[in-house]
Scaffold this active site. Structure first.
Site, PDB file in Angstrom:
ATOM      1  N   GLU A  33       0.969  -1.260  -0.233  1.00 49.50           N
ATOM      2  CA  GLU A  33       0.251   0.040  -0.025  1.00 49.50           C
ATOM      3  C   GLU A  33       1.056   1.243   0.195  1.00 49.50           C
ATOM      4  OE1 GLU A  33      -3.233  -0.033  -1.351  1.00 49.50           O
ATOM      5  OE2 GLU A  33      -3.722  -1.300   0.571  1.00 49.50           O
ATOM      6  N   THR A  35       2.812   2.073  -2.017  1.00 45.57           N
ATOM      7  CA  THR A  35       4.152   1.868  -3.031  1.00 45.57           C
ATOM      8  C   THR A  35       4.068   1.998  -4.256  1.00 45.57           C
ATOM      9  OG1 THR A  35       3.462  -0.647  -2.992  1.00 45.57           O
ATOM     10  CG2 THR A  35       4.862   0.133  -1.301  1.00 45.57           C
ATOM     11  N   GLY A 120     -16.721   5.450  -2.827  1.00 51.02           N
ATOM     12  CA  GLY A 120     -16.060   5.887  -1.696  1.00 51.02           C
ATOM     13  C   GLY A 120     -15.515   4.723  -0.699  1.00 51.02           C
ATOM     14  N   ALA A 121     -15.837   3.270  -1.078  1.00 52.27           N
ATOM     15  CA  ALA A 121     -15.548   2.470  -0.252  1.00 52.27           C
ATOM     16  C   ALA A 121     -13.933   1.846  -0.372  1.00 52.27           C
ATOM     17  CB  ALA A 121     -16.527   1.182  -0.190  1.00 52.27           C
ATOM     18  N   GLY A 122     -13.286   2.242  -1.489  1.00 56.38           N
ATOM     19  CA  GLY A 122     -11.615   2.003  -1.574  1.00 56.38           C
ATOM     20  C   GLY A 122     -11.601   0.827  -2.463  1.00 56.38           C
ATOM     21  N   SER A 124     -11.863   1.044  -5.673  1.00 61.71           N
ATOM     22  CA  SER A 124     -11.536   1.646  -7.037  1.00 61.71           C
ATOM     23  C   SER A 124     -12.613   1.743  -8.009  1.00 61.71           C
ATOM     24  CB  SER A 124     -10.288   0.885  -7.625  1.00 61.71           C
ATOM     25  OG  SER A 124      -9.363   1.370  -7.074  1.00 61.71           O
ATOM     26  N   SER A 125     -13.860   2.075  -7.880  1.00 66.77           N
ATOM     27  CA  SER A 125     -14.913   2.241  -8.785  1.00 66.77           C
ATOM     28  C   SER A 125     -14.263   3.308  -9.779  1.00 66.77           C
ATOM     29  CB  SER A 125     -15.917   2.617  -8.043  1.00 66.77           C
ATOM     30  OG  SER A 125     -15.865   4.009  -7.452  1.00 66.77           O
ATOM     31  N   GLU A 158      -6.997  10.283 -14.459  1.00 66.05           N
ATOM     32  CA  GLU A 158      -7.309  10.467 -13.268  1.00 66.05           C
ATOM     33  C   GLU A 158      -6.378  11.582 -12.766  1.00 66.05           C
ATOM     34  OE1 GLU A 158      -9.177   7.995 -10.782  1.00 66.05           O
ATOM     35  OE2 GLU A 158      -8.603   9.031  -9.070  1.00 66.05           O
ATOM     36  N   ASP A 170      -4.235   0.586  -9.509  1.00 63.37           N
ATOM     37  CA  ASP A 170      -5.817   0.395  -9.762  1.00 63.37           C
ATOM     38  C   ASP A 170      -6.136  -0.007 -11.179  1.00 63.37           C
ATOM     39  OD1 ASP A 170      -5.575   0.791  -7.081  1.00 63.37           O
ATOM     40  OD2 ASP A 170      -6.792   2.710  -7.317  1.00 63.37           O
TER      41      ASP A 170
HETATM   42  C1  GLA Z   1      -5.415   4.716  -4.022  1.00 63.58           C
HETATM   43  C2  GLA Z   1      -4.562   5.146  -5.472  1.00 63.58           C
HETATM   44  C3  GLA Z   1      -3.484   3.905  -5.962  1.00 63.58           C
HETATM   45  C4  GLA Z   1      -2.551   3.398  -4.577  1.00 63.58           C
HETATM   46  C5  GLA Z   1      -3.435   3.320  -3.145  1.00 63.58           C
HETATM   47  C6  GLA Z   1      -2.625   3.284  -2.140  1.00 63.58           C
HETATM   48  O1  GLA Z   1      -5.834   3.466  -4.313  1.00 63.58           O
HETATM   49  O2  GLA Z   1      -5.537   5.089  -6.499  1.00 63.58           O
HETATM   50  O3  GLA Z   1      -2.979   4.446  -6.932  1.00 63.58           O
HETATM   51  O4  GLA Z   1      -1.695   4.469  -4.447  1.00 63.58           O
HETATM   52  O5  GLA Z   1      -4.396   4.463  -3.025  1.00 63.58           O
HETATM   53  O6  GLA Z   1      -1.733   2.009  -2.226  1.00 63.58           O
END
Ligand code: GLA
Length: 391
Positions: A33, A35, A120-122, A124-125, A158, A170
């Site tokens: 994460e 990275t 918004g839940a992480g 990657s929508s 993005e 993502d």
């Molecule tokens: C978000 C970003 C990714 C990555 C993560 C953290 O999801 O879109 O590129 O940096 O945070 O690991």
């Protein structure tokens, strides 16, 4: 009617023609994460939550895009692409903008999209929207863009159009995801390797805090800057260094006196995290999921104490499960400041844990937690009649 069929039905009703159907997945990240933008390692997987696109070319230069779940619509011309305050169309226009700048010959199109990736839940929508549309346009207009270039266009959409300086993870996993496999991406060379991840006794469970603390995107960009400041200082003694990927913990220690304490902790976390990804992959090769999960838990400690991208809600969810022998690993996932924790839980224990965590979380924060049990799916692809029925 499944989601793909609903999207198709709305398209046919509105535009009166047969569209191309595309499925574009969300993602989880097992380890690695913060990275990716430091040219390090990540280990994500595409999941069974997706956005579905129904899309067809037009003869003119207009684009009509319909967001099924928001019951909203937006129209723009490919000759006049402007950022809009509306929000969601920017993810799509950003992709079109990238292709036009790269001189690809595209026309207008009609598009309906909708799905079940929580916003918004992480999960990657946003990358699912960007990479999904890039894939669709590539196919529809026969642009012959290779997969890695598609990933880069989606990421740049993005960075440049939406204004979040995200790394490449993502969008990469969205295109390259493979069923029952996690993907180790080397974000310096952009090479990758699949690792089978089909442990039939264990589920990948996400606990959604349902919070999204404001300032998350500026804090994210600030972390990038802090890592950059660290690299500049380390470079003064080690000119060959280009990113934190080229740095060892020893090198950072030697520069500790020249560095702000915060910058030191940020750099140390990233360097240690790269190492954890490699170690965790070795455990996967041995089939030792318990040892793998232990690295995930250490990642959480680093993200919370050194990188400081966790929050009290995420920390509490991790704390609640950390001594449970039927849970192999638990940590916050993604950019941080809210969103989900990712947990590897023995199947027969999932219901009990989910019930306990939901109750305790409600008592503490008065928020209704959400639980998602995910499975690892393939990356973005065209929906054919065969997999349409299964979607
Ligand atoms: C978000 C970003 C990714 C990555 C993560 C953290 O999801 O879109 O590129 O940096 O945070 O690991």
């Amino acid at each position: 009617m499944n989601l793909a069929e609903s999207v198709e039905a709305i398209f046919r009703k509105k535009f009166n023609e047969q569209p191309l159907l595309i499925r574009s997945p969300g993602r989880v990240n097992l380890i690695g994460e913060h990275t990716d933008y430091n040219k390090g390692y990540v280990l994500p997987a595409a999941i069974d939550k997706s956005i579905y696109f129904a899309i067809a070319p037009r003869k003119d230069r207009q684009c009509i895009v319909v967001a099924m779940d928001m019951n909203d619509e937006y129209e723009f011309s490919i000759d006049d692409i402007q950022v809009t305050k509306k929000g969601w169309p920017n993810y799509l226009m950003g992709v079109v903008d990238q292709l036009i700048h790269a001189q690809y010959m595209i026309q207008g199109f009609n598009c309906v999209f909708g799905g079940d990736i929580p916003i918004g839940a992480g999960m990657s929508s946003s990358a699912a929207l960007e990479a999904g549309l890039a894939f669709a346009l590539n196919h529809m207009f026969e642009l012959r863009i290779d997969d890695l270039a598609l990933v880069k266009f989606a990421q740049k959409a993005e960075n440049r159009f939406v204004g979040v300086q995200c790394g490449i993870m993502d969008q990469y996993i969205n295109i390259f995801g493979k069923q029952d496999n996690v993907l180790r991406i080397d974000c310096r060379s952009l090479e990758y390797k699949y690792y089978p991840f089909a442990f039939h006794n264990v589920s990948i469970v996400l606990f959604d805090t349902r919070v999204s603390h404001s300032l998350a995107s500026s804090a994210y960009n600030r972390r990038r800057e802090e890592c950059g400041e660290g690299v500049t200082i380390i470079k003064t003694c080690n000119p060959e260094v280009d990113s934190l990927r080229d740095v060892s913990v020893d090198m950072i220690r030697k520069c500790k006196d020249k560095m702000d304490a915060t910058v030191y902790r940020r750099c140390k976390y990233v360097v240690e995290e790269n190492d954890r990804v490699l170690q965790a992959c070795r455990e996967l090769e041995k089939g030792d999921l318990k040892a793998f999960g232990m690295y995930m838990s250490r990642t959480h400690e680093g993200l919370s104490r050194d990188y400081e991208v966790s929050c009290k809600e995420l920390d509490y969810l991790v704390e609640l499960v950390q001594d449970d022998p039927q849970i192999y690993g638990s940590r916050m996932m993604g950019g941080g400041f809210g969103g989900c924790t990712i947990n590897l839980i023995e199947n027969n224990h999932v219901n009990d844990v989910s019930k306990m965590v939901t109750e305790r979380y409600k008592q503490k924060f008065n928020i209704d937690l959400k639980t998602y049990i995910t499975s690892i799916s393939s990356g973005t692809d065209i929906i054919t009649r065969k997999n349409h029925e299964a979607a």
